[in-house]
Every structure is written in structure tokens, then in C-alpha cells.
Write a protein that holds these residues in place. Structure first.
Motif, PDB file in Angstrom:
ATOM      1  N   THR A 143       3.869  -0.599  -2.781  1.00  0.00           N
ATOM      2  CA  THR A 143       4.560  -1.658  -2.048  1.00  0.00           C
ATOM      3  C   THR A 143       5.763  -2.184  -2.820  1.00  0.00           C
ATOM      4  N   ARG A 144       5.923  -1.747  -4.074  1.00  0.00           N
ATOM      5  CA  ARG A 144       7.063  -2.155  -4.878  1.00  0.00           C
ATOM      6  C   ARG A 144       7.666  -0.917  -5.536  1.00  0.00           C
ATOM      7  N   ASP A 185      10.823  -4.605  -2.696  1.00  0.00           N
ATOM      8  CA  ASP A 185       9.680  -4.489  -1.803  1.00  0.00           C
ATOM      9  C   ASP A 185       9.910  -3.282  -0.898  1.00  0.00           C
ATOM     10  N   VAL A 186       8.854  -2.519  -0.663  1.00  0.00           N
ATOM     11  CA  VAL A 186       8.940  -1.301   0.143  1.00  0.00           C
ATOM     12  C   VAL A 186       8.199  -1.523   1.452  1.00  0.00           C
ATOM     13  N   SER A 187       8.886  -1.377   2.577  1.00  0.00           N
ATOM     14  CA  SER A 187       8.256  -1.540   3.882  1.00  0.00           C
ATOM     15  C   SER A 187       7.504  -0.268   4.260  1.00  0.00           C
ATOM     16  N   PRO A 188       6.599  -0.340   5.235  1.00  0.00           N
ATOM     17  CA  PRO A 188       5.852   0.857   5.644  1.00  0.00           C
ATOM     18  C   PRO A 188       6.741   2.007   6.107  1.00  0.00           C
ATOM     19  N   ASP A 189       7.947   1.712   6.615  1.00  0.00           N
ATOM     20  CA  ASP A 189       8.835   2.781   7.054  1.00  0.00           C
ATOM     21  C   ASP A 189       9.803   3.222   5.959  1.00  0.00           C
ATOM     22  N   ARG A 239      11.812   1.364   3.917  1.00  0.00           N
ATOM     23  CA  ARG A 239      13.035   0.603   3.676  1.00  0.00           C
ATOM     24  C   ARG A 239      12.798  -0.401   2.548  1.00  0.00           C
ATOM     25  N   LEU A 240      13.869  -0.708   1.832  1.00  0.00           N
ATOM     26  CA  LEU A 240      13.777  -1.598   0.684  1.00  0.00           C
ATOM     27  C   LEU A 240      14.359  -2.966   1.009  1.00  0.00           C
ATOM     28  N   SER A 241      13.771  -3.988   0.388  1.00  0.00           N
ATOM     29  CA  SER A 241      14.315  -5.344   0.456  1.00  0.00           C
ATOM     30  C   SER A 241      14.122  -5.986  -0.908  1.00  0.00           C
TER      31      SER A 241
END
Length: 298
Positions: free
Chosen positions: A183-184, A205-209, A211-213
Motif C-alpha cells: 500500500t506504500r 500511497d498506492v491505490s488498488p489500480d 496509482r500513486l498519491s
């Protein structure tokens, strides 16, 4: 002689007082990209300027794995146990198939040549994440001096072959690793050649699809830079640094150091229980046994 420096008592549980830092081999110009093959009982790593990849096996020592190696740098394994390699010379990410043949996975983005893929990890869904700084094309030392066609980005190569730039605001992204639950994503920024160098690790942070934030500061390495790093099963990040290996908590605190007599480039966990830390450090290959277990990189 002490091989450790303790900043938090918790670090004392991670190291063994009678387990020294040992040099396993030497004679390289810039050793990099260690990856442990548990099924074969060996370590594979790169010696970039000498255009070769080497194999170290307990009891047998050092042999040549691949020469020439297209100035290979970072290495990992995918979920099928195949070797994934970043090549400066071909400006590509390749896969060594189980029969020994080599497949080019990606060498372009939006029709332009990649710079010089540097480090690589494979997620549980099979996606390949890699960094693409310009170090391998900035001179003829670690590749071929060439025109830079793309900015220095972090990329995700999906199992279906599509590629996207997932982080585009780096000077020169370098090492990268996932947290145990993926998740990171941690990414080092080591700066452009000839410019003031950052020496920090950022965390996304890593989204399920995929993508990073986020992308805020995780830790500032001193002395030196965070080049390559790996994560243990409890989420501690073990990073290269100018004086050895630094152990960081999941919230970015430095709790201890392992001193190595050369500038460290990268590291990985290996051995029968993934409790050995293998360290590539300029001209040498080192190891130390820890009271820790690393995440499996297949």
C-alpha cells in the motif's frame, strides 16, 4: 570493533553481537543490483562499469553469470521466478526466461527511448515498477553517452504490456521498494549529474489500480544518498547510505546503522531464512546475518 550504531533500543533486537560484517568478494568497479535466488542458492548482482553480472554461491564463491550484460544495473525476480533486469546499454527492462533466453519488456515510452532504467520491483499483481534516471547515458562509464529523450520518471509496466509514468516530479528517481502490504511505495531521489543532489526517500500511497498519491518526505539520508533499499517483514526499510546501511522504521525514524567500509550502493535479503543482508558496496560484496527476515523478492 563495533559494526553497529544504535539510536533506538529496538534496533538491538535486530542485530547479533557476534555476527560481523564480512567481505565475500572484491575487485569490482561499481557493484549494484543484488538479488537472491533461493531455489538456486546463489546471489546475482551487477558490476556496471565492467559490463558484467556475477554469481556468488556459498562454498563456491564468485563466477560470471553474464558478460557482456548490456551494462545491467538493478535486478529483481517476478512471481514466476524469472530474473528482471534494468539495462543501461539497451535502455530497457528485460526478463531472463527460464530457458535462459532474454525478452525485452520495455524500452520506450510514448515513442521515445527510455533513459537508463535503474532499479525495479515486481508487485503481487505482476506489474513491474521501475525508475528511469539519466545516469547510464550521462557518460560512457556505465553505458553509452546518449541524448536524453525523456524526463526522469517512475514507471509502471502492467502485465498486459501497457506502460504509464506514475511519478513525474523527481530529479532522478533511483531505488524503490514496496511496504509489505504494497500500500506504500518508497522511492529515492539522488539528483541529476552536475547539480545539487537531494538525498532523500519519498513515500507514496498506492491505490488498488496502481496509482500513486502523496509523495511526501519519508527520510533524509545522511551521510551520502539512499541509492537502493529493501524492506523486512515488519516494514522496516534498510537503506544504502554513505557510511553503510541505515535501518528506518515505517514512520521514517533512523533507529540504527550497520557500518560498511565502502560506499554502499544497494542490498537485499537472502540466505535460507532471508535473514542475511547482502550488500553491494563500490568494489566489494559484503554480508551480515541479522535477527530479521526480509520480504521475499521471488
Amino acid at each position: 570493533m563495533s559494526f553497529f550504531e544504535v539510536f533506538d533500543p529496538a534496533f538491538r533486537r535486530f542485530v547479533l553481537g557476534n555476527a560481523p560484517v564480512k567481505q565475500l568478494a572484491s575487485g569490482f568497479d561499481w557493484a549494484e543490483g543484488p538479488v537472491w535466488f533461493g531455489d538456486a542458492g546463489c546471489l546475482i548482482f551487477s558490476d556496471i562499469p565492467n559490463n558484467r553480472m556475477l554469481r556468488w554461491t556459498p562454498g563456491s564463491g564468485l563466477t560470471t553469470f553474464r558478460s557482456p550484460s548490456n551494462y545491467a544495473n538493478g535486478n529483481t525476480r517476478d512471481r514466476q521466478g524469472r530474473l528482471i533486469t534494468c539495462e543501461h546499454g539497451t535502455r530497457s527492462v528485460t526478463r531472463t526466461e527460464l530457458d535462459g533466453s532474454i525478452t525485452t519488456l520495455v524500452d520506450r515510452f510514448e515513442g521515445k527511448r527510455l533513459n537508463s532504467p535503474n532499479d525495479v520491483v515486481v508487485a503481487c499483481d505482476g506489474a513491474i515498477w521501475f525508475t528511469d534516471p539519466h545516469y547510464g547515458i550521462a557518460s560512457d562509464y556505465e553505458g553509452y553517452k546518449s541524448e536524453q529523450e525523456l524526463p526522469c520518471h517512475v514507471y509502471r509496466l502492467d502485465p498486459n504490456g501497457s506502460i504509464r509514468a506514475v511519478a513525474t516530479d523527481f530529479n532522478c528517481p533511483n531505488g524503490l521498494a514496496f511496504s509489505p502490504d504494497e500500500t506504500r511505495l518508497y522511492v529515492a531521489d539522488t539528483g541529476r549529474v552536475g547539480m545539487a543532489d537531494p538525498s532523500h526517500i519519498r513515500v507514496f500511497d498506492v491505490s488498488p489500480d496502481g496509482r500513486l498519491s502523496g509523495g511526501g518526505l519519508f527520510h533524509e539520508i545522511s551521510p551520502g544518498h539512499a541509492d537502493g533499499f529493501r524492506v523486512d517483514t515488519e516494514g522496516h526499510l534498510w537503506s544504502s547510505a554513505g557510511d553503510g546501511v541505515h535501518c528506518l522504521t515505517p514512520d521514517g525514524r533512523l533507529i540504527g546503522k550497520i557500518f560498511v567500509p565502502e560506499l554502499v550502493s544497494n542490498l537485499c535479503f537472502g540466505g535460507r531464512a532471508r535473514h542475511q543482508l547482502f550488500i553491494t558496496a563500490t568494489t566489494g560484496l559484503y554480508t551480515i546475518t541479522l535477527n530479521r527476515n526480509g520480504m521475499a523478492y521471488f
